[in-house]
Structures are given as structure tokens and as C-alpha cells.
Design a protein around this motif. Structure first.
Motif, PDB file in Angstrom:
ATOM      1  N   TYR A  41       2.481  -6.266 -11.569  1.00  0.00           N
ATOM      2  CA  TYR A  41       1.794  -6.845 -10.412  1.00  0.00           C
ATOM      3  C   TYR A  41       2.079  -5.978  -9.194  1.00  0.00           C
ATOM      4  CZ  TYR A  41       6.345  -9.032  -9.203  1.00  0.00           C
ATOM      5  OH  TYR A  41       7.660  -9.275  -8.901  1.00  0.00           O
ATOM      6  N   ARG A  42       1.210  -6.103  -8.199  1.00  0.00           N
ATOM      7  CA  ARG A  42       1.307  -5.278  -6.994  1.00  0.00           C
ATOM      8  C   ARG A  42       1.278  -6.146  -5.733  1.00  0.00           C
ATOM      9  NH1 ARG A  42      -0.035   0.392  -6.884  1.00  0.00           N
ATOM     10  NH2 ARG A  42      -0.288   1.233  -8.979  1.00  0.00           N
ATOM     11  N   PHE A  43       1.859  -5.577  -4.678  1.00  0.00           N
ATOM     12  CA  PHE A  43       1.683  -6.103  -3.335  1.00  0.00           C
ATOM     13  C   PHE A  43       0.961  -5.053  -2.506  1.00  0.00           C
ATOM     14  CE2 PHE A  43       5.620  -8.605  -4.405  1.00  0.00           C
ATOM     15  CZ  PHE A  43       4.994  -9.837  -4.411  1.00  0.00           C
ATOM     16  N   ASP A  44       0.429  -5.501  -1.368  1.00  0.00           N
ATOM     17  CA  ASP A  44      -0.336  -4.618  -0.504  1.00  0.00           C
ATOM     18  C   ASP A  44       0.497  -4.183   0.691  1.00  0.00           C
ATOM     19  OD1 ASP A  44      -2.701  -3.319   0.480  1.00  0.00           O
ATOM     20  OD2 ASP A  44      -2.910  -4.968   1.909  1.00  0.00           O
ATOM     21  N   ASP A  45       0.467  -2.901   1.019  1.00  0.00           N
ATOM     22  CA  ASP A  45       1.038  -2.399   2.256  1.00  0.00           C
ATOM     23  C   ASP A  45      -0.047  -2.479   3.319  1.00  0.00           C
ATOM     24  OD1 ASP A  45       2.194  -1.042   4.373  1.00  0.00           O
ATOM     25  OD2 ASP A  45       1.950   0.934   3.457  1.00  0.00           O
ATOM     26  N   PRO A  46       0.117  -3.298   4.374  1.00  0.00           N
ATOM     27  CA  PRO A  46      -0.936  -3.424   5.384  1.00  0.00           C
ATOM     28  C   PRO A  46      -1.344  -2.093   6.008  1.00  0.00           C
ATOM     29  CG  PRO A  46       0.723  -5.130   5.673  1.00  0.00           C
ATOM     30  CD  PRO A  46       1.252  -4.177   4.652  1.00  0.00           C
ATOM     31  N   ASP A  47      -0.426  -1.128   6.034  1.00  0.00           N
ATOM     32  CA  ASP A  47      -0.740   0.178   6.613  1.00  0.00           C
ATOM     33  C   ASP A  47      -1.409   1.119   5.619  1.00  0.00           C
ATOM     34  OD1 ASP A  47       0.315  -0.562   9.076  1.00  0.00           O
ATOM     35  OD2 ASP A  47       2.338   0.090   8.520  1.00  0.00           O
ATOM     36  N   GLY A  48      -1.482   0.707   4.351  1.00  0.00           N
ATOM     37  CA  GLY A  48      -2.163   1.509   3.349  1.00  0.00           C
ATOM     38  C   GLY A  48      -1.469   2.803   2.976  1.00  0.00           C
ATOM     39  N   GLU A  49      -0.177   2.914   3.264  1.00  0.00           N
ATOM     40  CA  GLU A  49       0.531   4.166   3.018  1.00  0.00           C
ATOM     41  C   GLU A  49       1.414   4.129   1.775  1.00  0.00           C
ATOM     42  OE1 GLU A  49       0.172   6.983   4.649  1.00  0.00           O
ATOM     43  OE2 GLU A  49      -1.335   6.103   5.970  1.00  0.00           O
ATOM     44  N   VAL A  50       1.938   2.964   1.440  1.00  0.00           N
ATOM     45  CA  VAL A  50       2.937   2.849   0.386  1.00  0.00           C
ATOM     46  C   VAL A  50       2.387   2.007  -0.759  1.00  0.00           C
ATOM     47  CG1 VAL A  50       5.288   2.098  -0.173  1.00  0.00           C
ATOM     48  CG2 VAL A  50       4.777   3.035   2.098  1.00  0.00           C
ATOM     49  N   GLY A  51       2.464   2.535  -1.974  1.00  0.00           N
ATOM     50  CA  GLY A  51       2.120   1.755  -3.154  1.00  0.00           C
ATOM     51  C   GLY A  51       3.302   0.889  -3.549  1.00  0.00           C
ATOM     52  N   ILE A  52       3.039  -0.374  -3.868  1.00  0.00           N
ATOM     53  CA  ILE A  52       4.104  -1.327  -4.216  1.00  0.00           C
ATOM     54  C   ILE A  52       3.748  -1.952  -5.559  1.00  0.00           C
ATOM     55  CG2 ILE A  52       5.443  -3.321  -3.454  1.00  0.00           C
ATOM     56  CD1 ILE A  52       4.230  -2.874  -0.639  1.00  0.00           C
ATOM     57  N   GLU A  53       4.530  -1.662  -6.574  1.00  0.00           N
ATOM     58  CA  GLU A  53       4.211  -2.161  -7.917  1.00  0.00           C
ATOM     59  C   GLU A  53       5.480  -2.600  -8.619  1.00  0.00           C
ATOM     60  OE1 GLU A  53       1.471  -0.888 -11.747  1.00  0.00           O
ATOM     61  OE2 GLU A  53       2.526   0.704 -10.645  1.00  0.00           O
ATOM     62  N   THR A  54       5.407  -3.736  -9.294  1.00  0.00           N
ATOM     63  CA  THR A  54       6.507  -4.222 -10.119  1.00  0.00           C
ATOM     64  C   THR A  54       6.061  -4.247 -11.569  1.00  0.00           C
ATOM     65  OG1 THR A  54       7.404  -5.571  -8.321  1.00  0.00           O
ATOM     66  CG2 THR A  54       8.084  -6.136 -10.558  1.00  0.00           C
ATOM     67  N   LEU A  55       6.854  -3.626 -12.435  1.00  0.00           N
ATOM     68  CA  LEU A  55       6.532  -3.562 -13.857  1.00  0.00           C
ATOM     69  C   LEU A  55       7.522  -4.392 -14.652  1.00  0.00           C
ATOM     70  CD1 LEU A  55       5.643  -0.659 -12.545  1.00  0.00           C
ATOM     71  CD2 LEU A  55       5.284  -0.038 -14.931  1.00  0.00           C
ATOM     72  N   LEU A  56       7.017  -5.097 -15.660  1.00  0.00           N
ATOM     73  CA  LEU A  56       7.839  -5.762 -16.659  1.00  0.00           C
ATOM     74  C   LEU A  56       7.808  -4.891 -17.901  1.00  0.00           C
ATOM     75  CD1 LEU A  56       6.614  -9.453 -16.182  1.00  0.00           C
ATOM     76  CD2 LEU A  56       8.461  -8.251 -14.990  1.00  0.00           C
ATOM     77  N   VAL A  57       8.984  -4.452 -18.352  1.00  0.00           N
ATOM     78  CA  VAL A  57       9.060  -3.464 -19.423  1.00  0.00           C
ATOM     79  C   VAL A  57      10.125  -3.868 -20.437  1.00  0.00           C
ATOM     80  CG1 VAL A  57       8.344  -1.611 -17.849  1.00  0.00           C
ATOM     81  CG2 VAL A  57      10.780  -2.012 -18.238  1.00  0.00           C
TER      82      VAL A  57
END
Length: 224
Positions: A41-57
Motif C-alpha cells: 500500500y502507498r501514501f501520498d506526499d502532498p509535495d509530489g517529491e517522495v514515493g511512500i510505499e509499504t510492502l508485506l513480504v
């Protein structure tokens, strides 16, 4: 909104995690096996600069693990201890990949979601040659997350410095008055994950469901 690209990554996310995760004190599983992705799943960076992702592995036949990452187009000053590695993105160029617990953008995003009853970001896929996103296709999330808080609740700023430590099955990040607990081993006992200081408000949580997990599972606890 999280914009994804049909891109080639070298090394891949799972290759990076496979090299890094076994060196961490919370790791469980086969250290010689490349991790397999179960969901994300992902969250959004309001500034659009940073990718934010959480992985279940999973690593081999080991338990389900949670790995939160941030992707940046340049190094994050002072975050060398949380740098996992770099990868080449065929659309965005070189990306610096961090253990997200040390990144203030991640801490802000997960705190906001937990305290305000937020959800994961909507995901859209853009063609590799279409950075402007003129043709975007919505991607169904593989994980549904929801915060326990209420819309409009105040969200404190992420203080400095960010400090992290590990306890059985979890990683704890503190930043000023903020305390974020990321459950690393899903299903493991984590006795301290809901502990609040006496003068703090009750903790908020981020819970999730995904294929094979019908009942909400606590992934993150936030005390502010």
C-alpha cells in the motif's frame, strides 16, 4: 494520489529488501532466500517529491514481514543510517531508497492517516513515456488501510531528531512528542506497541485487510 510508472527497476525492490532485511534485528525467515511480495500500500506526499510505499513480504517460509520504504530523487540529509540502497528507475532516474521510519515525510503521512481516519492513497498507472499522466489507469490496491482517528483531528509536526530502536517484532520511531510503532512481524506478539506516556493521548492505529486477511490487522500505532 500515487502515480505509478510502467518502469524497469535495477535492482528491483525485492532484490534490495532481500539484501537489507536479513541484516536487521527484526528479520525472520530464510536469510538466503529472495523475499516475495505478498501485498503493498502507498501514501501520498502532498509535495509530489517522495514515493511512500509499504510492502508485506516473506523470506522463504518465514512469517509475513512489513517493510516501509520511501523513494527519493536525491539523498536525504542526515538519514544515512536509514539508507537501504539506490536503484535505477527507467523513468525517474536514480532513486535513493530509505527505511521509512527515518524519513519525516513517511512519519507525517502515517501519522496523518492514523489520527484522522485516513486511507491508503489511490494509485494510478501512467505509461512509461507519459510523465504528465495524460493517460492514467486506476490500479486497485492490494491492501486496504484505515486509521482509527477522526477527520479533522490535529496532526502534530514531526520533531527533530528522529530516533529509532527495535523491540521484539516492531520498530519504534520517536520525533519530538510523536511516537510511531511499525509492526515488523505480522502476527507476532509486540508487548510495547500500544504503550503511551502518562500525559499522552490514547494511541491511534492503522489497521489493514488484504487477500487472505479478512479481519483488520494492526500495522502501525501512533501516539502524539
Amino acid at each position: 494520489m500515487a502515480l505509478l510508472y510502467d518502469a524497469v527497476l535495477r535492482p528491483s525492490k525485492t532484490e534490495l529488501i532481500s539484501l537489507w532485511a536479513p541484516t536487521q534485528p527484526w528479520f525472520a525467515g530464510d536469510a538466503t532466500a529472495e523475499v516475495t511480495r505478498v501485498a503493498a500500500y502507498r501514501f501520498d506526499d502532498p509535495d509530489g517529491e517522495v514515493g511512500i510505499e509499504t510492502l508485506l513480504v516473506r523470506a522463504g517460509g518465514g512469517p509475513l514481514l512489513q517493510v516501509a520504504l520511501t523513494y527519493r530523487g536525491a539523498p536525504l540529509a542526515g538519514a544515512e543510517d536509514w539508507l537501504i540502497g539506490t536503484m535505477s528507475h527507467s523513468v525517474l532516474g536514480e532513486r535513493w531508497v530509505y527505511d521509512a521510519v527515518g524519513d519525516p515525510v513517511y512519519l507525517t503521512a502515517v501519522t496523518t492517516a492514523a489520527l484522522t481516519g485516513g486511507h491508503q492513497a489511490e494509485q494510478f498507472l501512467a505509461r512509461a513515456d507519459d510523465r504528465a499522466g495524460a493517460q492514467q489507469v486506476r490500479v486497485e490496491p492490494s491492501v486496504q488501510v484505515v486509521g482509527s482517528g477522526s477527520a479533522g483531528s490535529p496532526v502534530p509536526p514531526v520533531g527533530s531528531p528522529i530516533l529509532t530502536h527495535h523491540e521484539p517484532g516492531i520498530t519504534v520511531a520517536t520525533a519530538g512528542r510523536l511516537r510511531v510503532v511499525l509492526r515488523r512481524e505480522i502476527g507476532a506478539s509486540a508487548a510495547h506497541d500500544d504503550t503511551a506516556t502518562p500525559d499522552a493521548a490514547p494511541p491511534a492505529t492503522l489497521s489493514a485487510t488484504w487477500p487472505g486477511q479478512q479481519h483488520p490487522c494492526n500495522l502501525v500505532t501512533v501516539t502524539a
